[in-house]
Write a protein that holds these residues in place. Structure first.
Motif, PDB file in Angstrom:
ATOM      1  N   THR B  42       0.869  -1.187   0.000  1.00 22.17           N
ATOM      2  CA  THR B  42       0.000   0.000   0.000  1.00 22.17           C
ATOM      3  C   THR B  42       0.897   1.225   0.000  1.00 22.17           C
ATOM      4  N   MET B  43       0.314   2.378  -0.299  1.00 19.06           N
ATOM      5  CA  MET B  43       1.082   3.614  -0.310  1.00 19.06           C
ATOM      6  C   MET B  43       1.605   3.912   1.096  1.00 19.06           C
ATOM      7  N   ASP B  44       0.780   3.635   2.118  1.00 21.63           N
ATOM      8  CA  ASP B  44       1.184   3.843   3.522  1.00 21.63           C
ATOM      9  C   ASP B  44       2.364   2.950   3.895  1.00 21.63           C
ATOM     10  N   ALA B  45       2.243   1.663   3.562  1.00 23.43           N
ATOM     11  CA  ALA B  45       3.302   0.709   3.913  1.00 23.43           C
ATOM     12  C   ALA B  45       4.611   1.091   3.230  1.00 23.43           C
ATOM     13  N   LEU B  46       4.497   1.564   1.978  1.00 20.97           N
ATOM     14  CA  LEU B  46       5.705   1.930   1.239  1.00 20.97           C
ATOM     15  C   LEU B  46       6.366   3.165   1.861  1.00 20.97           C
ATOM     16  N   ALA B  47       5.550   4.156   2.220  1.00 21.02           N
ATOM     17  CA  ALA B  47       6.086   5.372   2.851  1.00 21.02           C
ATOM     18  C   ALA B  47       6.806   5.002   4.145  1.00 21.02           C
ATOM     19  N   ALA B  48       6.167   4.161   4.953  1.00 18.68           N
ATOM     20  CA  ALA B  48       6.752   3.755   6.234  1.00 18.68           C
ATOM     21  C   ALA B  48       8.071   3.024   6.021  1.00 18.68           C
ATOM     22  N   ALA B  50      10.091   3.038   3.393  1.00 15.12           N
ATOM     23  CA  ALA B  50      11.148   3.854   2.774  1.00 15.12           C
ATOM     24  C   ALA B  50      11.542   5.030   3.665  1.00 15.12           C
ATOM     25  N   GLY B  51      10.794   5.255   4.760  1.00  8.74           N
ATOM     26  CA  GLY B  51      11.115   6.359   5.667  1.00  8.74           C
ATOM     27  C   GLY B  51      10.885   7.719   5.045  1.00  8.74           C
ATOM     28  N   VAL B  52       9.850   7.836   4.200  1.00  9.20           N
ATOM     29  CA  VAL B  52       9.502   9.135   3.610  1.00  9.20           C
ATOM     30  C   VAL B  52       8.037   9.428   3.929  1.00  9.20           C
ATOM     31  N   GLY B  53       7.619  10.644   3.622  1.00 11.42           N
ATOM     32  CA  GLY B  53       6.225  10.991   3.841  1.00 11.42           C
ATOM     33  C   GLY B  53       5.344  10.360   2.779  1.00 11.42           C
ATOM     34  N   LYS B  54       4.061  10.185   3.102  1.00 11.44           N
ATOM     35  CA  LYS B  54       3.107   9.608   2.159  1.00 11.44           C
ATOM     36  C   LYS B  54       2.979  10.498   0.915  1.00 11.44           C
ATOM     37  N   GLY B  55       3.117  11.830   1.134  1.00 15.61           N
ATOM     38  CA  GLY B  55       3.037  12.768   0.009  1.00 15.61           C
ATOM     39  C   GLY B  55       4.103  12.477  -1.042  1.00 15.61           C
ATOM     40  N   THR B  56       5.315  12.132  -0.584  1.00 16.08           N
ATOM     41  CA  THR B  56       6.409  11.825  -1.507  1.00 16.08           C
ATOM     42  C   THR B  56       6.048  10.627  -2.379  1.00 16.08           C
ATOM     43  N   VAL B  57       5.458   9.611  -1.744  1.00 11.78           N
ATOM     44  CA  VAL B  57       5.084   8.399  -2.485  1.00 11.78           C
ATOM     45  C   VAL B  57       4.026   8.732  -3.539  1.00 11.78           C
ATOM     46  N   PHE B  58       3.043   9.545  -3.157  1.00 15.64           N
ATOM     47  CA  PHE B  58       1.992   9.916  -4.119  1.00 15.64           C
ATOM     48  C   PHE B  58       2.543  10.791  -5.236  1.00 15.64           C
ATOM     49  N   ARG B  59       3.474  11.722  -4.882  1.00 12.48           N
ATOM     50  CA  ARG B  59       4.063  12.568  -5.925  1.00 12.48           C
ATOM     51  C   ARG B  59       4.817  11.719  -6.942  1.00 12.48           C
ATOM     52  N   ARG B  60       5.486  10.685  -6.436  1.00  8.21           N
ATOM     53  CA  ARG B  60       6.295   9.845  -7.315  1.00  8.21           C
ATOM     54  C   ARG B  60       5.434   8.970  -8.237  1.00  8.21           C
ATOM     55  N   PHE B  61       4.420   8.312  -7.670  1.00 11.11           N
ATOM     56  CA  PHE B  61       3.691   7.281  -8.436  1.00 11.11           C
ATOM     57  C   PHE B  61       2.259   7.670  -8.798  1.00 11.11           C
ATOM     58  N   GLY B  62       1.759   8.768  -8.227  1.00 17.16           N
ATOM     59  CA  GLY B  62       0.407   9.193  -8.558  1.00 17.16           C
ATOM     60  C   GLY B  62      -0.677   8.430  -7.812  1.00 17.16           C
TER      61      GLY B  62
END
Lengths: 196, 196
Positions: B42-48, B50-62
């Protein structure tokens, strides 16, 4: 005098009429495909050709997509009947290798036609498991008749796989390979698989 | 003193950072798939992870679909690199028949994994023509190395066709055929095609 009980073998008159109407509509639709291609088959054209009201056509098929689905079923059923009981070499009576090669060529032509109907039915990428089981079982049966040994279920799947619409459409539409080269390729494949 | 011109070979620092971030996110995503399967990503699991914010994950992959598409590309690229330059027998160095059999087994496993990613990417039935060209060209090359004669382009297409996701998923999901029987079947097919 009491009314006679309806015989189970003869459907009530309304049902027989309905069946005749359905048959007449399918025949008109098949005819339109032959004459004008899948794109030429509209609900209006079908109503005009069958000599019925447009409402009848819509009641029967729901939509143009529904009509395309019905055409697909009709075509598949006719083809399976030809394989099971039509004239050789596609039908019974020819030697198994001849039947197998006739099957491949006939199925390729059918799949290309069906690809267009499936698209028009609004279901791109759809794949009938019933149709696939029939083709695979038939190839498996013919491989057995040819005396091929090994995992006939797998070999049948492998021979049917390159006849799949997605493979054929790429060869025909994208790579523009002529049909006779594709047929020759499949024939060679069959001989390699069966001949060993 | 004038500012030195940036060297063409070294990207500006921002770009290098971005590339590192992307790489770290992909590594974390690949890791999550390994640990928890596609469903666990999930986007949450990936953010956690990778140690980045959820916003970064969404900016990267949409979106999660976008992330699945990126995972698919990443996996395909890694696999092609392994075929072109990885260790034998998949990579160069093994005899052509061994390479071909290693290719088939490896591609089957990859296609089953990719089927899940493609579904999660919201694109069921999708098929990458780039990936397909690569596999077909590779098989064609190996058939040439094996000294097989005939229409090698057709034979390569025919050998790749039963490895298609739609064929494999039917064998695995619907018919519940074990993978080792499928692999053995393909090996036998290759020997028949190549051995004649």
């Amino acid at each position: 005098m009491s009314k006679p009980l309806p015989l189970l073998t003869s459907p009530p008159p309304e049902r027989r009429d309905a069946a005749r109407n359905r048959e007449a509509l399918m025949e008109a639709a098949v005819c339109l495909v032959e004459l004008h291609g899948v794109r030429g088959v509209t609900m209006d054209a079908l109503a005009a050709r069958a000599g019925v009201g447009k409402g009848t056509v819509f009641r029967r098929f729901g939509s143009r997509e529904g009509l395309m689905g019905a055409l697909l079923n009709h075509s598949e059923t006719e083809w399976q009947a030809a394989v099971m009981g039509g004239p050789p070499p596609l039908g019974p009576g020819a030697p198994p290798l001849e039947r197998l090669l006739a099957f491949g060529e006939s199925r390729m032509v059918l799949n290309i036609k069906h690809a267009e109907l499936i698209e028009a039915a609004g279901n791109p990428g759809a794949r009938s498991f019933a149709a696939l089981s029939f083709t695979t079982m038939h190839v498996r049966y013919l491989l057995g008749q040819l005396g091929v040994e090994g995992d006939l279920a797998y070999l049948a799947t492998a021979l049917v796989a390159p006849l799949e619409m997605i493979v054929l459409r790429e060869q025909v539409d994208r790579e523009q390979i002529p049909m006779d080269r594709i047929t020759a390729g499949w024939t060679d494949l069959v001989r390699r698989v069966a001949g060993g």
